[in-house]
Design an enzyme around this catalytic site. Structure first.
Site, PDB file in Angstrom:
ATOM      1  N   PRO A  78      -8.727   1.694  35.789  1.00  0.00           N
ATOM      2  CA  PRO A  78      -8.402   2.559  36.930  1.00  0.00           C
ATOM      3  C   PRO A  78      -7.940   3.957  36.489  1.00  0.00           C
ATOM      4  O   PRO A  78      -7.933   4.876  37.290  1.00  0.00           O
ATOM      5  CB  PRO A  78      -7.256   1.822  37.634  1.00  0.00           C
ATOM      6  CG  PRO A  78      -7.290   0.416  37.125  1.00  0.00           C
ATOM      7  CD  PRO A  78      -7.885   0.482  35.764  1.00  0.00           C
ATOM      8  N   GLU A 105      -2.530  -6.133  31.416  1.00  0.00           N
ATOM      9  CA  GLU A 105      -2.072  -4.813  31.864  1.00  0.00           C
ATOM     10  C   GLU A 105      -2.940  -3.700  31.298  1.00  0.00           C
ATOM     11  O   GLU A 105      -2.888  -2.564  31.766  1.00  0.00           O
ATOM     12  CB  GLU A 105      -0.614  -4.567  31.462  1.00  0.00           C
ATOM     13  CG  GLU A 105       0.371  -5.620  31.975  1.00  0.00           C
ATOM     14  CD  GLU A 105       0.120  -5.995  33.416  1.00  0.00           C
ATOM     15  OE1 GLU A 105       0.131  -5.106  34.268  1.00  0.00           O
ATOM     16  OE2 GLU A 105      -0.096  -7.202  33.674  1.00  0.00           O
ATOM     17  N   ARG A 142     -30.925   0.878  36.868  1.00  0.00           N
ATOM     18  CA  ARG A 142     -31.869   1.430  37.841  1.00  0.00           C
ATOM     19  C   ARG A 142     -32.521   2.721  37.368  1.00  0.00           C
ATOM     20  O   ARG A 142     -33.581   3.097  37.858  1.00  0.00           O
ATOM     21  CB  ARG A 142     -31.171   1.666  39.192  1.00  0.00           C
ATOM     22  CG  ARG A 142     -30.673   0.375  39.844  1.00  0.00           C
ATOM     23  CD  ARG A 142     -29.848   0.649  41.087  1.00  0.00           C
ATOM     24  NE  ARG A 142     -30.586   1.476  42.037  1.00  0.00           N
ATOM     25  CZ  ARG A 142     -31.534   1.025  42.842  1.00  0.00           C
ATOM     26  NH1 ARG A 142     -31.848  -0.247  42.844  1.00  0.00           N
ATOM     27  NH2 ARG A 142     -32.160   1.842  43.655  1.00  0.00           N
ATOM     28  N   ASP A 157     -33.420   8.162  46.109  1.00  0.00           N
ATOM     29  CA  ASP A 157     -32.151   7.515  46.411  1.00  0.00           C
ATOM     30  C   ASP A 157     -31.174   8.555  46.903  1.00  0.00           C
ATOM     31  O   ASP A 157     -31.018   9.602  46.294  1.00  0.00           O
ATOM     32  CB  ASP A 157     -31.569   6.881  45.137  1.00  0.00           C
ATOM     33  CG  ASP A 157     -31.551   5.373  45.236  1.00  0.00           C
ATOM     34  OD1 ASP A 157     -31.646   4.873  46.361  1.00  0.00           O
ATOM     35  OD2 ASP A 157     -31.458   4.723  44.191  1.00  0.00           O
TER      36      ASP A 157
HETATM   37  N1  4GX Z   1     -12.298   0.442  37.776  1.00  0.00           N
HETATM   38  N2  4GX Z   1      -9.431  -2.948  36.264  1.00  0.00           N
HETATM   39  C1  4GX Z   1      -9.340  -3.081  33.794  1.00  0.00           C
HETATM   40  C2  4GX Z   1      -7.312  -3.939  32.719  1.00  0.00           C
HETATM   41  C3  4GX Z   1      -7.068  -2.610  32.082  1.00  0.00           C
HETATM   42  C4  4GX Z   1      -6.038  -1.764  32.496  1.00  0.00           C
HETATM   43  C5  4GX Z   1      -5.857  -0.556  31.829  1.00  0.00           C
HETATM   44  C6  4GX Z   1      -7.704  -1.104  30.438  1.00  0.00           C
HETATM   45  C7  4GX Z   1      -6.690  -0.241  30.795  1.00  0.00           C
HETATM   46  C8  4GX Z   1     -10.906  -1.147  37.222  1.00  0.00           C
HETATM   47  C9  4GX Z   1     -11.317  -0.289  38.248  1.00  0.00           C
HETATM   48  C10 4GX Z   1      -9.810  -2.123  37.318  1.00  0.00           C
HETATM   49  C11 4GX Z   1      -8.216  -3.721  36.360  1.00  0.00           C
HETATM   50  C12 4GX Z   1     -10.203  -3.171  35.039  1.00  0.00           C
HETATM   51  C13 4GX Z   1      -7.378  -3.588  35.109  1.00  0.00           C
HETATM   52  N3  4GX Z   1      -7.885  -2.276  31.054  1.00  0.00           N
HETATM   53  N4  4GX Z   1     -11.666  -0.881  36.178  1.00  0.00           N
HETATM   54  N5  4GX Z   1      -8.148  -3.911  33.919  1.00  0.00           N
HETATM   55  N6  4GX Z   1     -10.818  -0.183  39.478  1.00  0.00           N
HETATM   56  O1  4GX Z   1      -9.182  -2.204  38.337  1.00  0.00           O
HETATM   57  O2  4GX Z   1     -12.527   0.087  36.512  1.00  0.00           O
END
Ligand code: 4GX
Length: 232
Positions: A78, A105, A142, A157
Site C-alpha cells: 500500500p 506487516e 494483456r 481499451d
Molecule cells: N496494493 N497489501 C502487502 C504486506 C506488506 C506491507 C508492507 C510489504 C510492505 C496491497 C495493496 C496490500 C497488504 C500487500 C500488505 N508488504 N498491496 N502486504 N493495497 O494491501 O498492493
C-alpha cells in the site's frame, strides 16, 4: 491460490500457449533454519511480524541466476505508487519481472535495496501481496502480443486512451421499459462513433474529470468536450 488463478481465463491460456512464463517461488525453500521461518518479530517491538531479508535475497539471487539477467523487481505494498495502465504497458516489455508478495506487516526495509518499484493496486489493506501480484500479472499480460485475441481491443481499451468506456448494449433491443439508444440501431457508423465519443467524454467529465488532463484527445473529442462543459 496463485497457481489456481493462473490456470484461468486469458492469462491461463497465454501460459498454456507459451506466450507467458510465470514461475511461483515459495520463500520457505530459501530458508536455512529448522522451522523454515520467513518472518520474525519487529525490532523496536510492537504487534505483527516482519518478513526476513535473507530468504528474499536468496530467492532473488536464484531467479537472477536462472533467468540470466537482472529482473525488474516489484514489491506490492500500500506504500507504493498507484499501479496504472501505463505502468502495466511499461512492465510488459521487460524481459523478466519479479513480483515480491509481502505478508504480515511488511518486509524488512533493507529488502528495498533490491526493489526497483513499489506498487499499490489501491488504498485498502489486503492480507497479502498475492492478489495484487495477480492483478499486475493480468494487466501486464494483456499487453503481451497475442495474449488478447484482438489487438484492436487492447489499443482501444478505454484506459489505454485515458477515458472511461462508453455504454454497451446487446440484444434484445427492448427489455421491460428500457430501450437500446436508437443511434446504435441506425447503421450510421459515423454517428455511432461520435455518440460513443460523447458518452465516454461525458462519463469521464462526470466521474473522473482528472483523467481529462492527461487524455490524448483528437480534434473532434476536444470539440465535444468543450460543448459538454458548456452544458453543465
Ligand atoms: N496494493 N497489501 C502487502 C504486506 C506488506 C506491507 C508492507 C510489504 C510492505 C496491497 C495493496 C496490500 C497488504 C500487500 C500488505 N508488504 N498491496 N502486504 N493495497 O494491501 O498492493
Amino acid at each position: 491460490m496463485v497457481e489456481a488463478a493462473l490456470r484461468e481465463g486469458v492469462v491461463g491460456r497465454a501460459i498454456e500457449r507459451g506466450l507467458l512464463d510465470v514461475a511461483i517461488h515459495d520463500l520457505r525453500n530459501f530458508t536455512a533454519d529448522r522451522h523454515r521461518s520467513v518472518d520474525d518479530v519487529p525490532y523496536g517491538g510492537g504487534p505483527g511480524m516482519v518478513m526476513k531479508p535473507e530468504p528474499i535475497f536468496k530467492a532473488l539471487d536464484a531467479i537472477e541466476a536462472r533467468r540470466g539477467g537482472r529482473p525488474t523487481v516489484l514489491l506490492t505494498t500500500p506504500q507504493g505508487a498507484r499501479f496504472t495502465q501505463a505502468a502495466a504497458e511499461r512492465y510488459s516489455s521487460r524481459p523478466n519481472v519479479v513480483l515480491l508478495c509481502g505478508r504480515y506487516e511488511g518486509v524488512d526495509e533493507r529488502v528495498l535495496s533490491r526493489v526497483d518499484e513499489e506498487v499499490s493496486i489501491g488504498d485498502y489493506v489486503l492480507s497479502g501481496g498475492e492478489l495484487p501480484a495477480l492483478v499486475v500479472i493480468d494487466a501486464v499480460a494483456r499487453f503481451v502480443p497475442g495474449v488478447v485475441g484482438d489487438d484492436q481491443s487492447v489499443a482501444e481499451d478505454s484506459f489505454s486512451r485515458g477515458l472511461l468506456d462508453f455504454p454497451h448494449y446487446t440484444r434484445p433491443a427492448v427489455v421491460g421499459a428500457e430501450r437500446v439508444p436508437d443511434v446504435l440501431l441506425s447503421g450510421n457508423h459515423a454517428e455511432i462513433r461520435r455518440w460513443r465519443k460523447r458518452e465516454s467524454l461525458a462519463r469521464t467529465l462526470a466521474r473522473r474529470p482528472e483523467l481529462l488532463e492527461s487524455a490524448a484527445l483528437d480534434d473532434e473529442e476536444r470539440a465535444i468536450l468543450e460543448e459538454l462543459k458548456r452544458l453543465v
